[in-house]
Design an enzyme around this catalytic site. Structure first.
Site, mmCIF file in Angstrom:
data_model
loop_
_atom_site.group_PDB
_atom_site.id
_atom_site.type_symbol
_atom_site.label_atom_id
_atom_site.label_comp_id
_atom_site.label_asym_id
_atom_site.label_seq_id
_atom_site.Cartn_x
_atom_site.Cartn_y
_atom_site.Cartn_z
ATOM 1 N N SER A 77 0.822 -1.202 0.000
ATOM 2 C CA SER A 77 0.000 0.000 0.000
ATOM 3 C C SER A 77 0.858 1.255 0.000
ATOM 4 C CB SER A 77 -0.915 0.021 1.225
ATOM 5 O OG SER A 77 -1.669 -1.162 1.308
HETATM 6 N N1 SAH Z 1 -1.461 -3.864 3.294
HETATM 7 C C1 SAH Z 1 -0.687 -4.602 2.325
HETATM 8 C C2 SAH Z 1 -1.303 -4.440 0.977
HETATM 9 C C3 SAH Z 1 -1.681 -5.677 0.421
HETATM 10 S S1 SAH Z 1 -2.537 -5.633 -1.120
HETATM 11 C C4 SAH Z 1 0.733 -4.100 2.307
HETATM 12 O O1 SAH Z 1 0.975 -3.030 2.852
HETATM 13 O O2 SAH Z 1 1.582 -4.765 1.733
HETATM 14 C C5 SAH Z 1 -3.978 -6.534 -0.641
HETATM 15 C C6 SAH Z 1 -3.743 -7.905 -0.079
HETATM 16 O O3 SAH Z 1 -5.026 -8.461 0.181
HETATM 17 C C7 SAH Z 1 -3.051 -8.864 -1.050
HETATM 18 O O4 SAH Z 1 -1.951 -9.440 -0.421
HETATM 19 C C8 SAH Z 1 -4.124 -9.902 -1.356
HETATM 20 O O5 SAH Z 1 -3.625 -11.197 -1.566
HETATM 21 C C9 SAH Z 1 -4.971 -9.843 -0.093
HETATM 22 N N2 SAH Z 1 -6.321 -10.356 -0.262
HETATM 23 C C10 SAH Z 1 -7.171 -10.205 -1.315
HETATM 24 N N3 SAH Z 1 -8.328 -10.854 -1.081
HETATM 25 C C11 SAH Z 1 -8.204 -11.415 0.154
HETATM 26 C C12 SAH Z 1 -9.070 -12.220 0.955
HETATM 27 N N4 SAH Z 1 -10.297 -12.573 0.559
HETATM 28 N N5 SAH Z 1 -8.620 -12.631 2.154
HETATM 29 C C13 SAH Z 1 -7.386 -12.290 2.603
HETATM 30 N N6 SAH Z 1 -6.528 -11.534 1.895
HETATM 31 C C14 SAH Z 1 -6.933 -11.106 0.674
#
Ligand code: SAH
Length: 228
Positions: A77
């Site tokens: 993010s």
């Molecule tokens: N906050 C994280 C951003 C991650 S992007 C950071 O700072 O790195 C969003 C994340 O949500 C991804 O890793 C994706 O795999 C996860 N995601 C998407 N759908 C999901 C679900 N149903 N359950 C758990 N994680 C999920």
């Protein structure tokens, strides 16, 4: 030999300075200018080494205020959004138990873990979760428990939570997350698809929920089901 090692140390030190020290300061100034105002949140972002959460090849961009790829079609993010969502979660005072959906690189997780008592973090992509776990251990952040699973279901066994943060955009607010919110608890979640996403803050009142529609945002989608 000794002299050469010293040179190398200096070089490495210098290198880190270039990619992190001064650019980190600049990032914090920028976040402040963009409206982040909680000094504790800004301080935690200042001291969290974001370059350790991306591939080495992208480390030089780690202190830009931008999302960056972390593999598996996912992104770390944007620092502003990490700060914004964290401020919204904490706006009513300190939090004990926080559920995070979407561990990703673990960057938002590590920021949160320095500001609340305990973090419970759910991720659907196992490989990302394993790497995030390693990073938090390296940083000695030990108040986080990870779960590989589907965030649409939350983490019912450990509910209720005083705060829930979702870092992927859901088509609708998952009912399970509303159910797992403690009285007075706060849910921060992007809702919508593609270009039409909004950041929502939902607060559980004694009776029902209050819903605040905040910023226009852009997140990767909240998908269904765990992925090995
Ligand atoms: N906050 C994280 C951003 C991650 S992007 C950071 O700072 O790195 C969003 C994340 O949500 C991804 O890793 C994706 O795999 C996860 N995601 C998407 N759908 C999901 C679900 N149903 N359950 C758990 N994680 C999920």
């Amino acid at each position: 030999m000794r002299a050469r090692n010293q040179d190398k140390d200096q070089l490495q030190h210098h290198g880190i300075g270039m990619t992190s020290q001064r650019t980190r300061e600049r990032l914090i100034e920028r976040l402040y200018e963009e409206g982040l105002s909680n000094p504790r949140v800004l301080e935690v972002i200042r001291r969290t080494p974001r370059h350790l959460f991306v591939d080495e090849a992208l480390a030089h961009r780690a202190y830009e205020d931008t999302a960056l790829p972390i593999g598996h079609n996912q992104t770390i993010s944007q620092p502003y959004m990490v700060g914004r969502m964290t401020e919204l979660l904490l706006a009513d005072g300190p939090l004990d138990k926080v559920l995070e959906i979407g561990t990703g690189s673990g960057y938002q997780t590590s920021v949160l873990s320095q500001l609340v008592e305990r973090v419970f973090s759910v991720e659907r992509i196992q490989a990302l979760q394993e790497r995030a776990k390693e990073r938090l251990l390296e940083l000695n952040l030990r108040n986080v428990v990870f779960r590989w699973g589907d965030g649409w279901e939350g983490w019912p066994a450990l509910a209720p939570y005083n705060g829930i943060i979702v870092t992927a955009a859901a088509a609708d607010v998952p009912q399970a997350l509303l159910d797992q919110l403690a009285p007075g608890g706060r849910l921060v979640i992007p809702v919508g698809a593609g270009d039409e996403q909004q950041l929502l803050l939902i607060v559980r009142e004694e009776q029902g929920f209050t819903r605040h529609v905040l910023d226009a945002v852009r997140f990767v989608p909240l998908l269904h089901g765990p992925l090995a």
